[in-house]
Design a protein around this motif. Sequence first.
Motif, mmCIF file in Angstrom:
data_model
loop_
_atom_site.group_PDB
_atom_site.id
_atom_site.type_symbol
_atom_site.label_atom_id
_atom_site.label_comp_id
_atom_site.label_asym_id
_atom_site.label_seq_id
_atom_site.Cartn_x
_atom_site.Cartn_y
_atom_site.Cartn_z
ATOM 1 N N HIS A 1 0.815 -1.221 0.000
ATOM 2 C CA HIS A 1 0.000 0.000 0.000
ATOM 3 C C HIS A 1 0.852 1.277 0.000
ATOM 4 O O HIS A 1 1.942 1.262 -0.499
ATOM 5 C CB HIS A 1 -1.000 -0.036 1.167
ATOM 6 C CG HIS A 1 -1.673 -1.384 1.281
ATOM 7 N ND1 HIS A 1 -2.745 -1.740 0.493
ATOM 8 C CD2 HIS A 1 -1.365 -2.489 2.020
ATOM 9 C CE1 HIS A 1 -3.086 -2.999 0.786
ATOM 10 N NE2 HIS A 1 -2.272 -3.471 1.693
ATOM 11 N N GLU B 1 -2.371 0.285 8.015
ATOM 12 C CA GLU B 1 -1.442 -0.759 7.569
ATOM 13 C C GLU B 1 -0.233 -0.182 6.835
ATOM 14 O O GLU B 1 0.896 -0.599 7.064
ATOM 15 C CB GLU B 1 -2.201 -1.738 6.649
ATOM 16 C CG GLU B 1 -1.324 -2.834 6.064
ATOM 17 C CD GLU B 1 -2.053 -3.711 5.049
ATOM 18 O OE1 GLU B 1 -3.253 -3.479 4.812
ATOM 19 O OE2 GLU B 1 -1.403 -4.613 4.478
ATOM 20 N N HIS C 1 2.754 -7.067 4.594
ATOM 21 C CA HIS C 1 1.387 -6.576 4.806
ATOM 22 C C HIS C 1 0.913 -6.877 6.219
ATOM 23 O O HIS C 1 1.513 -7.683 6.926
ATOM 24 C CB HIS C 1 0.422 -7.260 3.826
ATOM 25 C CG HIS C 1 0.583 -6.789 2.416
ATOM 26 N ND1 HIS C 1 -0.321 -5.968 1.793
ATOM 27 C CD2 HIS C 1 1.571 -7.023 1.523
ATOM 28 C CE1 HIS C 1 0.104 -5.712 0.566
ATOM 29 N NE2 HIS C 1 1.247 -6.346 0.374
ATOM 30 N N ALA C 2 -0.206 -6.216 6.593
ATOM 31 C CA ALA C 2 -0.913 -6.579 7.820
ATOM 32 C C ALA C 2 -2.344 -6.911 7.427
ATOM 33 O O ALA C 2 -2.875 -6.402 6.441
ATOM 34 C CB ALA C 2 -0.867 -5.445 8.828
HETATM 35 ZN ZN LIG Z 1 -2.167 -5.256 2.674
#
Ligand SMILES: [Zn+2]
Length: 332
Positions: free
Chosen positions: A132, A147, A200-201
Amino acid sequence: MRPNKTALLLVIGLTAMFTAATAFAGVRTITSRGKTYVTLSNLAAYYGMTITQPARNRIRMQNKYNKIEFQTESRSVWVNGILVALNEPVRKVGWSWAIDTTDFVKTIEPVSRPSEFLKTAGTRTVVLDPGHGGDDKGTSSPRNVHEKLIVLDVAKRVQAKLEARGINVALTRESDRDLDLDARCRKAAALRADILVSIHANSAGKKRDVRGAETFVLALPGRYSSNSYGGGAIPTSNNTGNRCDLANMVLGYRIQQNLIKATGQEDRGIKRARFEVLRDAPCPAALVEMAFLSNPKDEAIAIDPAGRDRIARGIADGITAYLSDVTRARTK
Ligand SMILES: [Zn+2]
């Protein structure tokens, strides 16, 4: 890296040709309804493991190097305590419990004998991809932590730890900015990445009790991804990332194994998906979902600098373990 694709295709081709029980890469396969399987007793013999059944639905095989535990009628297998998702459930074929031959070749083999499959893999450049950025915030925690910021911080910590170990590291983005998915793989290719790790989260929305860490590698051609069993068409063609199927699995396994060790988080396993960053990766690649921001416990880890540092240590240790596997493979 360029795995020995010709040899692999050859062995898969040979397996397809044989019917009845045949030997394949030293392991016997059996055919049932046009599909080939490896029985768990043959698998144990192949690895020189003793086989026991510690519970009605568990089959355990063990030698001094590895412990592999299968759950019958299930896609779950634990390799040295780390959960790995199979493509097909462990099933009864005739009188024997067996796994799909592709699961043997592309999942069990690389995680059991990693250095056998990495002889031509590279170790020079690690590219980390914080997910992102910019307008794309990713998911957000109940306390409104985004995130995009968590993963950038973790990526920078991973970078610092790897660089301290003399490893060359680059990031796809170093600030809070937009970056298209295809730009991430293009950048990895331009940097001649030997490994690409996307960070990522996770979020489970209102299911606040869902927590833990999971690592994704690219789904195999003609096979479902871990989160779409039974649904939709399955792409049968190879994606760029499928050139590295075996190395992908080793990388994913090493990251998940070390992430769980460093953080003590719930182990949600190594899974398969067709995320764009994995599909188009020019090198072995994995995507880490470090924690669920929707879960209070995981959120606490992610918003605490010490928690993020433990996550970063796990990812860095996983990458280092993979690089050691490659080095071992080359000197063998
Ligand atoms: Zn993500």
